[in-house]
Design a protein around this motif. Structure first.
Motif, PDB file in Angstrom:
ATOM      1  N   ILE A  46       0.955  -1.173   0.070  1.00 55.13           N
ATOM      2  CA  ILE A  46      -0.470   0.111   0.120  1.00 55.13           C
ATOM      3  C   ILE A  46       0.701   1.516   0.027  1.00 55.13           C
ATOM      4  O   ILE A  46       2.256   1.402   0.467  1.00 55.13           O
ATOM      5  CB  ILE A  46      -1.371  -0.088   1.689  1.00 55.13           C
ATOM      6  CG1 ILE A  46      -1.477  -1.662   0.492  1.00 55.13           C
ATOM      7  CG2 ILE A  46      -1.518   1.084   1.143  1.00 55.13           C
ATOM      8  CD1 ILE A  46      -2.339  -1.511   2.359  1.00 55.13           C
ATOM      9  N   ARG A  47       0.787   2.217  -0.774  1.00 57.74           N
ATOM     10  CA  ARG A  47       1.581   3.795  -1.544  1.00 57.74           C
ATOM     11  C   ARG A  47       0.682   4.983  -0.811  1.00 57.74           C
ATOM     12  O   ARG A  47      -0.647   4.679  -1.386  1.00 57.74           O
ATOM     13  CB  ARG A  47       2.064   3.694  -2.016  1.00 57.74           C
ATOM     14  CG  ARG A  47       2.810   4.523  -2.464  1.00 57.74           C
ATOM     15  CD  ARG A  47       4.560   5.162  -3.698  1.00 57.74           C
ATOM     16  NE  ARG A  47       5.010   6.172  -4.009  1.00 57.74           N
ATOM     17  CZ  ARG A  47       5.688   5.789  -4.098  1.00 57.74           C
ATOM     18  NH1 ARG A  47       5.753   5.875  -2.643  1.00 57.74           N
ATOM     19  NH2 ARG A  47       6.220   7.262  -3.949  1.00 57.74           N
ATOM     20  N   ILE A  48       0.487   5.198   0.342  1.00 60.66           N
ATOM     21  CA  ILE A  48      -0.328   6.305   0.657  1.00 60.66           C
ATOM     22  C   ILE A  48       0.645   7.698  -0.543  1.00 60.66           C
ATOM     23  O   ILE A  48       1.650   7.818   0.031  1.00 60.66           O
ATOM     24  CB  ILE A  48       0.029   6.703   1.936  1.00 60.66           C
ATOM     25  CG1 ILE A  48      -0.558   5.754   2.779  1.00 60.66           C
ATOM     26  CG2 ILE A  48      -1.059   7.626   2.131  1.00 60.66           C
ATOM     27  CD1 ILE A  48      -1.936   4.941   2.430  1.00 60.66           C
ATOM     28  N   VAL A  49      -0.171   8.429  -0.879  1.00 62.03           N
ATOM     29  CA  VAL A  49       0.248   9.733  -1.909  1.00 62.03           C
ATOM     30  C   VAL A  49      -0.118  10.938  -1.819  1.00 62.03           C
ATOM     31  O   VAL A  49      -1.045  10.806  -0.820  1.00 62.03           O
ATOM     32  CB  VAL A  49       0.522   8.737  -3.541  1.00 62.03           C
ATOM     33  CG1 VAL A  49       0.887   7.542  -3.482  1.00 62.03           C
ATOM     34  CG2 VAL A  49      -0.879   9.191  -3.251  1.00 62.03           C
ATOM     35  N   GLY A  50       0.320  11.535  -2.600  1.00 57.72           N
ATOM     36  CA  GLY A  50      -0.202  13.169  -2.475  1.00 57.72           C
ATOM     37  C   GLY A  50      -0.833  13.209  -4.069  1.00 57.72           C
ATOM     38  O   GLY A  50      -0.945  12.025  -4.740  1.00 57.72           O
ATOM     39  N   THR A  51      -1.068  14.463  -3.818  1.00 56.62           N
ATOM     40  CA  THR A  51      -2.442  14.839  -5.335  1.00 56.62           C
ATOM     41  C   THR A  51      -2.109  14.442  -6.230  1.00 56.62           C
ATOM     42  O   THR A  51      -2.410  13.958  -7.636  1.00 56.62           O
ATOM     43  CB  THR A  51      -2.765  16.171  -5.497  1.00 56.62           C
ATOM     44  OG1 THR A  51      -3.217  16.338  -3.969  1.00 56.62           O
ATOM     45  CG2 THR A  51      -4.219  16.640  -6.160  1.00 56.62           C
ATOM     46  N   LYS A  52      -0.043  15.487  -6.313  1.00 61.27           N
ATOM     47  CA  LYS A  52       0.375  14.878  -7.764  1.00 61.27           C
ATOM     48  C   LYS A  52       0.355  13.882  -8.140  1.00 61.27           C
ATOM     49  O   LYS A  52       0.352  13.569  -9.564  1.00 61.27           O
ATOM     50  CB  LYS A  52       1.537  15.545  -7.623  1.00 61.27           C
ATOM     51  CG  LYS A  52       2.512  15.653  -9.154  1.00 61.27           C
ATOM     52  CD  LYS A  52       3.573  16.872  -8.714  1.00 61.27           C
ATOM     53  CE  LYS A  52       4.605  16.823 -10.050  1.00 61.27           C
ATOM     54  NZ  LYS A  52       5.454  17.728  -9.878  1.00 61.27           N
ATOM     55  N   GLU A  53       0.807  12.995  -7.179  1.00 61.73           N
ATOM     56  CA  GLU A  53       1.413  11.327  -7.543  1.00 61.73           C
ATOM     57  C   GLU A  53      -0.069  10.921  -7.668  1.00 61.73           C
ATOM     58  O   GLU A  53       0.248   9.486  -8.765  1.00 61.73           O
ATOM     59  CB  GLU A  53       2.206  11.005  -6.757  1.00 61.73           C
ATOM     60  CG  GLU A  53       1.984   9.421  -7.070  1.00 61.73           C
ATOM     61  CD  GLU A  53       3.366   8.794  -6.156  1.00 61.73           C
ATOM     62  OE1 GLU A  53       4.131   7.458  -5.892  1.00 61.73           O
ATOM     63  OE2 GLU A  53       3.748   9.184  -4.984  1.00 61.73           O
ATOM     64  N   GLY A  54      -1.040  10.924  -7.053  1.00 61.06           N
ATOM     65  CA  GLY A  54      -2.468  10.040  -7.339  1.00 61.06           C
ATOM     66  C   GLY A  54      -2.848  10.645  -8.767  1.00 61.06           C
ATOM     67  O   GLY A  54      -3.763   9.630  -9.318  1.00 61.06           O
ATOM     68  N   ARG A  55      -2.664  11.642  -8.654  1.00 62.33           N
ATOM     69  CA  ARG A  55      -3.311  11.903 -10.909  1.00 62.33           C
ATOM     70  C   ARG A  55      -2.899  11.686 -12.104  1.00 62.33           C
ATOM     71  O   ARG A  55      -2.782  11.259 -12.368  1.00 62.33           O
ATOM     72  CB  ARG A  55      -3.384  13.698 -10.811  1.00 62.33           C
ATOM     73  CG  ARG A  55      -3.765  14.321 -11.531  1.00 62.33           C
ATOM     74  CD  ARG A  55      -3.618  15.652 -11.817  1.00 62.33           C
ATOM     75  NE  ARG A  55      -4.345  16.446 -12.997  1.00 62.33           N
ATOM     76  CZ  ARG A  55      -4.231  17.090 -13.518  1.00 62.33           C
ATOM     77  NH1 ARG A  55      -3.700  18.757 -12.394  1.00 62.33           N
ATOM     78  NH2 ARG A  55      -4.869  17.703 -14.812  1.00 62.33           N
ATOM     79  N   ALA A  56      -0.894  11.346 -11.876  1.00 60.64           N
ATOM     80  CA  ALA A  56      -0.367  10.641 -12.540  1.00 60.64           C
ATOM     81  C   ALA A  56      -0.759   9.425 -12.643  1.00 60.64           C
ATOM     82  O   ALA A  56      -1.017   9.002 -14.446  1.00 60.64           O
ATOM     83  CB  ALA A  56       1.217  11.269 -11.926  1.00 60.64           C
ATOM     84  N   LEU A  57      -1.159   8.373 -11.993  1.00 59.61           N
ATOM     85  CA  LEU A  57      -1.030   7.326 -11.685  1.00 59.61           C
ATOM     86  C   LEU A  57      -2.322   7.030 -12.676  1.00 59.61           C
ATOM     87  O   LEU A  57      -2.460   6.222 -13.469  1.00 59.61           O
ATOM     88  CB  LEU A  57      -0.973   6.870 -10.063  1.00 59.61           C
ATOM     89  CG  LEU A  57       0.551   6.441 -10.295  1.00 59.61           C
ATOM     90  CD1 LEU A  57       0.184   6.242  -8.403  1.00 59.61           C
ATOM     91  CD2 LEU A  57       1.309   5.077 -10.854  1.00 59.61           C
ATOM     92  N   ASN A  58      -3.266   7.590 -12.186  1.00 54.00           N
ATOM     93  CA  ASN A  58      -4.851   7.179 -12.486  1.00 54.00           C
ATOM     94  C   ASN A  58      -4.677   8.587 -14.249  1.00 54.00           C
ATOM     95  O   ASN A  58      -5.659   7.526 -14.755  1.00 54.00           O
ATOM     96  CB  ASN A  58      -5.534   8.403 -11.863  1.00 54.00           C
ATOM     97  CG  ASN A  58      -7.389   8.162 -11.775  1.00 54.00           C
ATOM     98  OD1 ASN A  58      -7.633   6.872 -12.125  1.00 54.00           O
ATOM     99  ND2 ASN A  58      -8.812   9.205 -11.496  1.00 54.00           N
ATOM    100  N   ARG A  59      -4.207   8.919 -14.276  1.00 53.83           N
ATOM    101  CA  ARG A  59      -4.208   9.549 -15.658  1.00 53.83           C
ATOM    102  C   ARG A  59      -3.456   8.373 -16.883  1.00 53.83           C
ATOM    103  O   ARG A  59      -4.087   7.775 -17.841  1.00 53.83           O
ATOM    104  CB  ARG A  59      -3.421  10.657 -15.849  1.00 53.83           C
ATOM    105  CG  ARG A  59      -3.191  11.162 -17.167  1.00 53.83           C
ATOM    106  CD  ARG A  59      -2.818  12.726 -17.264  1.00 53.83           C
ATOM    107  NE  ARG A  59      -1.483  13.247 -16.669  1.00 53.83           N
ATOM    108  CZ  ARG A  59      -1.074  13.730 -16.009  1.00 53.83           C
ATOM    109  NH1 ARG A  59      -2.274  14.390 -14.705  1.00 53.83           N
ATOM    110  NH2 ARG A  59       0.516  13.388 -15.086  1.00 53.83           N
TER     111      ARG A  59
END
Length: 159
Positions: A46-59
């Motif tokens: 489980i990796r807890i991330v910030g908005t920038k990384e979360g957005r990049a992965l979702n994109r």
């Protein structure tokens, strides 16, 4: 369904400051509850991330240009393993801390309960559950309710 204890190896990686984020022990407990009586052994991260990384992965992986609360990446079995060999690798979850915090506040939910729900939800995706249609969604949500109730957490789909 399998009975008895499972061997569970959960690695937690915090890519953001840990303030306000549940401890690794809590994530392990929630994963264990989601897997109980379903599989005997599992390795997941489980990796807890910030908005920038979360957005990049979702994109990148879903083609959606925003950060989402949880992403599930089921493990793919390596080719070339002898027939019958099974690895306990279940997959990875990515949880976006700012999205979880915002949703908990907007939905007036306890932050820990929302993390628990999203962890259980993500683990069920790793096990093959989905919510692509109304029937699947209803079944998955009911299972989430049952698992969370066993943890003393209220129905996350109420009100």
């Amino acid at each position: 369904m399998t009975k008895g204890p499972i061997r569970l190896d959960v690695t937690i990686n915090y890519a953001v400051p840990r303030t306000g984020i549940p401890a690794a022990m809590s994530f392990r407990k929630w994963v264990g509850a989601a897997l109980a009586n379903r599989i005997r052994e599992a390795d997941l991260a489980i990796r807890i991330v910030g908005t920038k990384e979360g957005r990049a992965l979702n994109r990148h992986y879903r083609g959606k240009d925003y950060a989402t609360n949880v992403l599930s990446f089921p493990a793919e079995m390596p080719e070339g393993l002898p027939k019958g060999v099974k690895l306990p690798l279940l997959g990875d979850l990515v949880i976006c801390a700012p999205v979880v915090a915002r949703e908990a506040k907007e939905q007036k939910k306890a932050l820990g309960a929302h993390y628990a729900h999203l962890t259980v939800h993500g683990v069920l995706h790793l096990l093959g559950w989905d919510h692509d249609d109304d029937r699947e969604a209803e079944c998955m949500e009911q299972l989430e309710r049952e698992i969370l109730a066993g943890l003393g957490i209220a129905d996350p789909y109420l009100g």
